[in-house]
Design an enzyme around this catalytic site. Structure first.
Site, PDB file in Angstrom:
ATOM      1  N   HIS A   5      13.357   8.751  57.406  1.00 55.15           N
ATOM      2  CA  HIS A   5      15.030   8.578  57.728  1.00 55.15           C
ATOM      3  C   HIS A   5      15.342   7.106  57.660  1.00 55.15           C
ATOM      4  CE1 HIS A   5      14.960  12.969  59.542  1.00 55.15           C
ATOM      5  NE2 HIS A   5      14.890  12.825  58.277  1.00 55.15           N
ATOM      6  N   ALA A  19       5.030  13.589  75.682  1.00 54.05           N
ATOM      7  CA  ALA A  19       4.118  13.024  74.723  1.00 54.05           C
ATOM      8  C   ALA A  19       3.308  12.049  75.351  1.00 54.05           C
ATOM      9  CB  ALA A  19       5.022  12.444  73.543  1.00 54.05           C
TER      10      ALA A  19
HETATM   11  P1  OAD Z   1      15.645  15.749  68.450  1.00 58.40           P
HETATM   12  O1  OAD Z   1      16.585  14.914  69.392  1.00 58.40           O
HETATM   13  O2  OAD Z   1      16.425  16.813  67.717  1.00 58.40           O
HETATM   14  O3  OAD Z   1      14.437  16.361  69.232  1.00 58.40           O
HETATM   15  C1  OAD Z   1      13.684  16.020  70.172  1.00 58.40           C
HETATM   16  C2  OAD Z   1      12.549  16.528  70.594  1.00 58.40           C
HETATM   17  O4  OAD Z   1      11.664  16.205  71.351  1.00 58.40           O
HETATM   18  C3  OAD Z   1      13.167  17.891  71.387  1.00 58.40           C
HETATM   19  O5  OAD Z   1      12.457  19.177  70.840  1.00 58.40           O
HETATM   20  C4  OAD Z   1      12.614  17.619  72.947  1.00 58.40           C
HETATM   21  O6  OAD Z   1      12.118  18.869  73.549  1.00 58.40           O
HETATM   22  C5  OAD Z   1      11.373  16.751  72.530  1.00 58.40           C
HETATM   23  N1  OAD Z   1      11.175  15.641  73.593  1.00 58.40           N
HETATM   24  C6  OAD Z   1      12.041  15.081  74.153  1.00 58.40           C
HETATM   25  N2  OAD Z   1      11.552  14.318  75.129  1.00 58.40           N
HETATM   26  C7  OAD Z   1      10.041  14.416  75.019  1.00 58.40           C
HETATM   27  C8  OAD Z   1       9.126  13.836  75.306  1.00 58.40           C
HETATM   28  N3  OAD Z   1       8.967  12.781  76.455  1.00 58.40           N
HETATM   29  N4  OAD Z   1       7.824  14.098  74.977  1.00 58.40           N
HETATM   30  C9  OAD Z   1       7.708  15.139  74.091  1.00 58.40           C
HETATM   31  N5  OAD Z   1       8.610  15.570  73.379  1.00 58.40           N
HETATM   32  C10 OAD Z   1       9.997  15.336  73.903  1.00 58.40           C
HETATM   33  O7  OAD Z   1      15.082  14.633  67.510  1.00 58.40           O
HETATM   34  P2  OAD Z   1      14.486  14.876  66.019  1.00 58.40           P
HETATM   35  O8  OAD Z   1      13.722  15.988  65.901  1.00 58.40           O
HETATM   36  O9  OAD Z   1      13.719  13.374  65.883  1.00 58.40           O
HETATM   37  O10 OAD Z   1      18.053  12.340  61.482  1.00 58.40           O
HETATM   38  O11 OAD Z   1      15.625  14.746  65.187  1.00 58.40           O
HETATM   39  C11 OAD Z   1      15.743  14.819  63.744  1.00 58.40           C
HETATM   40  C12 OAD Z   1      16.471  14.144  62.933  1.00 58.40           C
HETATM   41  O12 OAD Z   1      17.891  14.758  63.427  1.00 58.40           O
HETATM   42  C13 OAD Z   1      16.615  12.732  63.383  1.00 58.40           C
HETATM   43  O13 OAD Z   1      15.788  11.848  62.604  1.00 58.40           O
HETATM   44  C14 OAD Z   1      17.983  12.243  62.804  1.00 58.40           C
HETATM   45  C15 OAD Z   1      18.583  13.569  63.510  1.00 58.40           C
HETATM   46  O14 OAD Z   1      19.844  13.736  63.258  1.00 58.40           O
HETATM   47  C16 OAD Z   1      18.659  11.464  60.943  1.00 58.40           C
HETATM   48  O15 OAD Z   1      19.460  10.720  61.326  1.00 58.40           O
HETATM   49  C17 OAD Z   1      18.716  11.428  59.452  1.00 58.40           C
END
Ligand code: OAD
Length: 236
Positions: free
Chosen positions: A109, A220
């Site tokens: 990304h 994590a």
């Molecule tokens: P999200 O914010 O959608 O999800 C984060 C995930 O991490 C959630 O499932 C939480 O439960 C989990 N989480 C939070 N804290 C944590 C911790 N300490 N240890 C383990 N897990 C934890 O983020 P992404 O999945 O990365 O795209 O989002 C995907 C994409 O959506 C991003 O790259 C961005 C966004 O729109 C673009 O900018 C194109």
């Protein structure tokens, strides 16, 4: 030969370093959801707002308050143990994996620390806030510099390579990603289809939880280091 491993990381791996995840309940910025700012339409309509959003994130990343955490560091140990059998695919635009020491990484990304010229596509690093007045040092055009970030509706980087590496891996682990944004959310299906063992590390059950063989719940920074250490011990 060590097993080939592809790791997919999302915002959750950087949460313990002090970077908000995308879908935090308090994830609004100046009253906008990130999904409303991270689009080509938003950049055409209001480039100053989009610059402010990314300049703020970039400045925070460099503020000295954000450091890699034990999960980033564990993945470095894994890479050092298995070398070319390791690939990290990250959805994160921060540079915490590189600051921890990761070398084999794809930012699907994009990267907060880089800008791109919309006229000539030259990508470069930069050390001050982006503005509409910036001139491209390569083609000389003004006003076309944008953050080197994949916005909603745009194609992620290096998809062909990511897809073939996932199809070829024996272990696939997703760490801290909600499994709602495609195509990253579907990589686990490809890994499963070709016989990989699949692991999901997350604080909450992600959308695509059912696609994984193993779900490890928790932070994590606490769950990834013991998994990595056990993996290295069993591989040696
Ligand atoms: P999200 O914010 O959608 O999800 C984060 C995930 O991490 C959630 O499932 C939480 O439960 C989990 N989480 C939070 N804290 C944590 C911790 N300490 N240890 C383990 N897990 C934890 O983020 P992404 O999945 O990365 O795209 O989002 C995907 C994409 O959506 C991003 O790259 C961005 C966004 O729109 C673009 O900018 C194109």
């Amino acid at each position: 030969m060590p097993k080939k491993i592809v790791i997919l990381t999302g915002a959750g791996i950087s949460a313990e370093s002090g970077i908000k995840t995308f879908r935090d309940p308090d994830g609004l910025w100046e009253g906008h959801r990130p999904e409303e700012v991270a689009t080509p339409e938003a950049f055409r309509r209001d480039p100053e707002m989009v610059y402010r959003f990314y300049n703020a994130r970039r400045n925070r990343l460099q503020s000295g308050r954000i450091e890699p955490n034990p999960a980033h560091l564990a993945l470095v140990r894994l890479e050092q143990a298995i070398g070319d059998s390791f690939l990290l695919v990250t959805q994160n635009v921060d540079n915490l994996h590189e600051r921890a020491g990761t070398k084999r990484i794809i930012h699907m990304h994009g990267e907060l620390m880089k800008k791109r010229c919309q006229y000539c596509s030259t990508i470069s690093t930069y050390d001050r806030d982006l503005t509409t007045e910036d001139q491209c040092s390569s083609c000389g055009e003004t006003g076309g510099m944008r953050p080197h970030i994949v916005w909603f509706g745009e194609m992620p980087f290096e998809l062909d390579r990511i897809w073939s590496e996932v199809a070829d891996c024996e272990v696939f682990a997703a760490i801290g990603t909600s499994g709602v944004v495609e195509p990253a959310a579907s990589l686990v299906h490809e890994a499963r289809r070709t016989g990989a063992d699949t692991f999901c590390f997350s604080l909450d059950s992600p959308e695509n939880r059912g696609a994984f063989d193993n779900f490890i719940e928790g932070k994590a920074g606490e769950t990834v280091p013991p998994w990595v250490d056990q993996f290295i011990a069993s591989a040696s």
